[in-house]
Design an enzyme around this catalytic site. Structure first.
Site, PDB file in Angstrom:
ATOM      1  N   LYS A   1     136.974  -0.287 -18.096  1.00  0.00           N
ATOM      2  CA  LYS A   1     136.355   0.153 -19.342  1.00  0.00           C
ATOM      3  C   LYS A   1     136.960   1.450 -19.874  1.00  0.00           C
ATOM      4  CE  LYS A   1     131.968   1.096 -21.609  1.00  0.00           C
ATOM      5  NZ  LYS A   1     130.508   1.095 -21.488  1.00  0.00           N
TER       6      LYS A   1
ATOM      7  N   ARG B   1     124.808  -0.652 -10.442  1.00  0.00           N
ATOM      8  CA  ARG B   1     125.331   0.658 -10.860  1.00  0.00           C
ATOM      9  C   ARG B   1     124.188   1.620 -11.147  1.00  0.00           C
ATOM     10  NH1 ARG B   1     129.951   3.172 -13.286  1.00  0.00           N
ATOM     11  NH2 ARG B   1     129.521   4.210 -15.261  1.00  0.00           N
TER      12      ARG B   1
ATOM     13  N   HIS C   1     129.683   9.972 -18.447  1.00  0.00           N
ATOM     14  CA  HIS C   1     128.785  10.015 -19.603  1.00  0.00           C
ATOM     15  C   HIS C   1     129.044  11.277 -20.427  1.00  0.00           C
ATOM     16  CE1 HIS C   1     125.598   7.175 -17.646  1.00  0.00           C
ATOM     17  NE2 HIS C   1     126.586   6.512 -18.209  1.00  0.00           N
TER      18      HIS C   1
ATOM     19  N   HIS D   1     124.570  -4.940 -13.746  1.00  0.00           N
ATOM     20  CA  HIS D   1     124.580  -3.497 -14.000  1.00  0.00           C
ATOM     21  C   HIS D   1     123.442  -2.798 -13.261  1.00  0.00           C
ATOM     22  CE1 HIS D   1     127.165  -0.884 -16.226  1.00  0.00           C
ATOM     23  NE2 HIS D   1     126.176  -0.263 -16.822  1.00  0.00           N
TER      24      HIS D   1
ATOM     25  N   ARG E   1     131.276  -0.505 -11.959  1.00  0.00           N
ATOM     26  CA  ARG E   1     130.889  -1.609 -12.840  1.00  0.00           C
ATOM     27  C   ARG E   1     131.314  -2.924 -12.187  1.00  0.00           C
ATOM     28  NH1 ARG E   1     132.996   2.342 -15.993  1.00  0.00           N
ATOM     29  NH2 ARG E   1     131.593   3.188 -17.573  1.00  0.00           N
TER      30      ARG E   1
ATOM     31  N   TYR F   1     119.974   6.431 -18.774  1.00  0.00           N
ATOM     32  CA  TYR F   1     120.705   5.340 -18.148  1.00  0.00           C
ATOM     33  C   TYR F   1     120.099   4.938 -16.806  1.00  0.00           C
ATOM     34  CZ  TYR F   1     124.896   2.940 -16.343  1.00  0.00           C
ATOM     35  OH  TYR F   1     125.782   2.034 -15.825  1.00  0.00           O
TER      36      TYR F   1
END
Length: 180
Positions: A64, A131, A154, A128, A40, A163
């Site tokens: 995160k 990523r 995830h 993002h 990230r 995603y």
């Protein structure tokens, strides 16, 4: 606010790299690290020179998730880091502004977004995107959804497919190949 997308076309990635290389070594490394690590932006911008200088791995605690992550520095990034960190102190931020302050996510966003627009990429782009680009191409190369799910932390495979944009690709492909 719309969801950002991966850069799925490798030629587009090459165009972005050429644009960033003309701007600065810093900008190119920022993008290259993002698409080769899947980190990230908050974790990328928190890196110091000592986290990559003369190292084989990047070790960090994800902001995160609070989880420890160990990422090998690949053969593309290693020489870039060697040159970029050559005469720099271990404790200084890896990515700094012209005023020698740690780069923030707004500056990183501008760098990535502007380069992608200049490269003619029409997808929704943000930091993002790097990523997600990593995830998309990792999946395309290895076809190992369980591994990618673990890399991204995830909760289930469907989250990972959505995603990285594979789920939408599969839906569009099914429509394109279904004719009554």
């Amino acid at each position: 606010m719309s969801t950002v997308e991966p850069i799925k076309n490798k030629d587009e990635i090459k165009r972005v790299e050429k644009i960033l290389a003309k701007q600065s070594q810093r900008n190119l490394i920022l993008f290259t690290l993002g698409i080769n690590s899947g980190l990230r932006i908050s974790d990328i911008l928190a890196l110091n020179v000592g986290d990559v200088k003369r190292k084989s791995y990047i070790r960090l605690i994800e902001k995160k998730t609070g989880k420890t992550k160990k990422i090998p520095i690949n053969s593309k990034l290693k020489p870039m880091f060697e040159q970029f960190t050559n005469k720099r102190d271990y404790d200084e931020p890896l990515f700094v502004t012209a005023f020698q302050n740690r780069m923030n996510r707004v500056a990183a966003y501008s760098i990535i977004k502007d380069a992608c627009v200049s490269a003619g990429i029409e997808a929704h782009i943000g930091t993002h995107t790097m990523r997600k680009t990593f995830g998309y191409h990792h999946y395309k190369k290895f076809r190992d959804l369980a591994l990618l799910q673990k890399i991204f932390n995830h909760s289930n495979p469907q989250v990972t497919l959505r995603y990285i944009g594979i789920e939408q690709d599969q839906i569009e492909n099914s429509y394109s190949n279904f004719i009554l």
